[in-house]
Design a protein around this motif. Sequence first.
Motif, PDB file in Angstrom:
ATOM      1  N   ASN A  11      -8.779   5.043  -2.335  1.00 31.83           N
ATOM      2  CA  ASN A  11      -7.412   4.516  -2.458  1.00 31.83           C
ATOM      3  C   ASN A  11      -7.315   3.015  -2.176  1.00 31.83           C
ATOM      4  N   TYR A  53       1.949   7.427   1.398  1.00 33.80           N
ATOM      5  CA  TYR A  53       1.976   8.231   0.174  1.00 33.80           C
ATOM      6  C   TYR A  53       3.300   8.963   0.044  1.00 33.80           C
ATOM      7  N   GLU A  56       1.433  12.609  -3.822  1.00 30.06           N
ATOM      8  CA  GLU A  56       0.072  12.113  -4.074  1.00 30.06           C
ATOM      9  C   GLU A  56       0.038  10.687  -4.603  1.00 30.06           C
ATOM     10  N   GLU A  57       1.183   9.992  -4.545  1.00 28.21           N
ATOM     11  CA  GLU A  57       1.289   8.636  -5.075  1.00 28.21           C
ATOM     12  C   GLU A  57       1.287   7.616  -3.934  1.00 28.21           C
ATOM     13  N   ILE A  59       2.408   4.472  -2.149  1.00 27.14           N
ATOM     14  CA  ILE A  59       3.610   3.644  -2.351  1.00 27.14           C
ATOM     15  C   ILE A  59       3.734   2.512  -1.330  1.00 27.14           C
TER      16      ILE A  59
END
Length: 153
Positions: A11, A53, A56-57, A59
């Motif tokens: 990530n 997150y 699952e994104e 941010i």
Amino acid sequence: MITLREITPDNFRAIIQLSDTLDESQKKSVAPNVVSIAQAYVNLERAWPRAIYLDEEPIGFVMMALQDDDIPEADQPAYFLWRFMIAKPYQNKGYGKQVIDILKQKAIEDGMAYWYVTCTMHDPMPYQFYITCGFEDTHEMDDDEQILKMRLK
């Protein structure tokens, strides 16, 4: 659901790129995530960096100092909210407040008496956000940033 996760090779790039979503005024208020992650790496004993997150994104990014010698002895033990950013498309949706609530709970569970943060004053938003979240103005400055604190117990 908002969660905080470790920065990993998987990530890392996505978290760094979130800084590019901020407008110019916001970029003046918060260091780029790549700088913050580098600072965490060279301050391993006190830095607590996390990716923010939404499901699952990725941010956002947050980093706390788990020890800070600049915090007055009378307010120790205390954490310092060192960095905090939410990507522009996810702002003003309540996610920042959820992150603050998660971090506040961590600080309470870890036995902290206070939680500190500083913010620039050229844009009223960070200051107003922190005040709304329960931080109080100390009426003191650290260089060009206002010092705020929250009593936890």
